[in-house]
Enzyme design. Structure first.
Site, PDB file in Angstrom:
ATOM      1  N   HIS A  85      -1.924  -7.866  -8.296  1.00 36.56           N
ATOM      2  CA  HIS A  85      -1.179  -8.841  -7.489  1.00 36.56           C
ATOM      3  C   HIS A  85      -1.662  -8.791  -6.035  1.00 36.56           C
ATOM      4  O   HIS A  85      -0.881  -8.685  -5.087  1.00 36.56           O
ATOM      5  CB  HIS A  85       0.321  -8.533  -7.562  1.00 36.56           C
ATOM      6  N   THR A 114      -2.540 -14.802  -6.825  1.00 35.42           N
ATOM      7  CA  THR A 114      -1.347 -14.149  -6.287  1.00 35.42           C
ATOM      8  C   THR A 114      -0.541 -15.091  -5.402  1.00 35.42           C
ATOM      9  O   THR A 114      -1.072 -15.683  -4.457  1.00 35.42           O
ATOM     10  CB  THR A 114      -1.767 -12.909  -5.482  1.00 35.42           C
ATOM     11  N   GLU A 115       0.754 -15.221  -5.725  1.00 37.99           N
ATOM     12  CA  GLU A 115       1.682 -16.060  -4.957  1.00 37.99           C
ATOM     13  C   GLU A 115       1.195 -17.505  -4.824  1.00 37.99           C
ATOM     14  O   GLU A 115       1.483 -18.185  -3.847  1.00 37.99           O
ATOM     15  CB  GLU A 115       1.929 -15.446  -3.570  1.00 37.99           C
ATOM     16  N   LEU A 116       0.453 -17.958  -5.826  1.00 33.15           N
ATOM     17  CA  LEU A 116      -0.126 -19.306  -5.857  1.00 33.15           C
ATOM     18  C   LEU A 116      -1.023 -19.589  -4.657  1.00 33.15           C
ATOM     19  O   LEU A 116      -1.198 -20.751  -4.263  1.00 33.15           O
ATOM     20  CB  LEU A 116       0.955 -20.387  -5.977  1.00 33.15           C
TER      21      LEU A 116
END
Length: 392
Positions: free
Chosen positions: A107, A143-145
């Site tokens: 992530h 990660t986190e768009l």
């Protein structure tokens, strides 16, 4: 027909223990706290939500379909502390109605600093999905768009069919997130963009009694989905899985909403549910969306400021990736794993100094009293990692 595309992010970081300049051991992670949180969230969210999802799939004869990404860090924690949670995800995979997609194993924000590390972590995660669930992911979410045109190009080169990102207003302009798009200069990759208004109605506003639409019912939400017909193909509902039971507690009615929504949507006979790959296979791309600058699904700005908004964050991120060659050359697998756990984006999120409208989100399971404490603690640990890496 409007197809509801549920995508759930499942993630927990390895939170760090208090580590001072006088510490010299390599026990960086607060296993007691991490185990406590993993068990707590599993009992409040993962286990009951998975039970509901599995029941819905069977009750609706496979017409209810969803997609997940599980980070490598949460899977590692499941294996250590909550194996029954991992078993429940395996049962979902066995239904044939649940898709598991790929992301960076740790992530991380590796794409911004080290493309080789980014590719390695994506490959590690893809292999993990194959081993655990018998699926080879065809769709990627960073990660986190976090996303731009360069991310799209790299993801296409890795052989993926599609990528998920945020349906940010300043990117879409007059266009709608309810269609599928192509990134520029990509021959085959498709983009699915989050419908953040409807997603956030569930993820953030569901239990807010001050919200004009409270209480939200499955019937009301189905009406909103139905309005997409004629104005789009997909309703991309992307959110943290912890929405169910953790962010929105059970007493808000969130589980009952989840239980009743599929029947309401399917009863219209105009709408259905698809996994992300199924949506890409069914619907054509209607045009190209150019994203020259990085966007994300975080905070109101939808940019990188949650992780790179101040000098502490920028310094910490620069320094952890600057250690890459030394760590890799050392050859110690435990050291490598420690270094990669330090890349998890949450560590830099805890250093964020912009609270305001997003403050409650930044405080979620944050182990620090201030962003400055987070930075000092992190840099103390990173300094020890660098010293270990420099030791043959």
């Amino acid at each position: 027909m409007a197809s509801v595309v549920f995508y759930f992010q499942v993630h927990q970081p390895y939170r760090l223990r208090r580590y001072t300049i006088f510490d010299s051991d390599s026990n960086y992670f607060d296993d007691k706290k991490n185990a406590e949180i993993a068990r707590k969230v599993a009992n409040k969210c993962y286990l009951p939500a998975n039970a509901v999802i599995e029941d819905l799939v069977r009750r609706h004869d496979g017409r209810f379909r969803v997609s997940y990404s599980l980070t490598g860090t949460i899977i590692d924690q499941f294996r250590r502390w909550v194996p029954e949670a991992l078993d429940s995800f395996r049962r979902l995979a066995e239904t044939g109605c649940v898709e598991f997609i790929c992301e960076t194993y740790y992530h991380s924000l590796a794409f911004l600093y080290n493309r080789r590390e980014f590719i390695t972590q994506a490959q590690l995660h893809r292999k993990l999905m194959q081993e655990l669930f018998g699926q080879t992911p065809r769709v990627f979410r960073n990660t986190e768009l976090t996303y731009n045109n360069d991310v799209a190009g790299a993801v296409e080169e890795m052989g993926f069919d599609a990528i998920l990102t945020e349906g940010a207003d300043h990117i879409l302009g007059y266009r709608s997130p309810n269609f599928i798009y192509n990134p520029p200069n990509c021959s085959s990759l498709r983009m699915l963009m989050k419908n953040y208004r409807l997603s956030d109605d569930i993820a953030f506003r569901f239990g807010n009694r001050g919200w004009a639409e409270w209480p939200m019912t499955a019937e009301k939400f189905t009406h909103w989905v139905d309005q997409i017909n004629g104005n789009g193909y997909v309703c991309n509902l992307f959110m943290d899985y912890e929405t169910f039971g953790e962010h929105q507690w059970a007493d808000t009615g969130i589980f009952e909403f989840l239980r009743t929504l599929p029947a309401c949507v399917l009863a219209t006979r105009k709408n259905d549910f698809l996994t992300v790959s199924e949506a890409v296979a069914r619907y054509p791309a209607v045009g190209e969306v150019d994203v020259p600058h990085m966007i994300s699904w975080a905070d109101t700005e939808r940019d990188l400021s949650a992780w790179l908004g101040n000098s502490m964050q920028a310094n910490a991120l620069h320094d952890v990736y600057a250690a890459s060659e030394t760590v890799l050359a050392n050859g110690n697998e435990t050291l490598l794993d420690d270094w990669r756990k330090l890349q998890t984006s949450d560590h830099f999120y805890y250093m964020c100094t912009k609270w305001f409208a997003d403050g409650d989100v930044h405080k979620y399971f944050n182990p620090y009293e201030s962003p400055y404490d987070a930075y000092i603690n992190y840099m103390n640990i990173l300094d020890n990692v660098r010293n270990r890496a420099a030791t043959a």
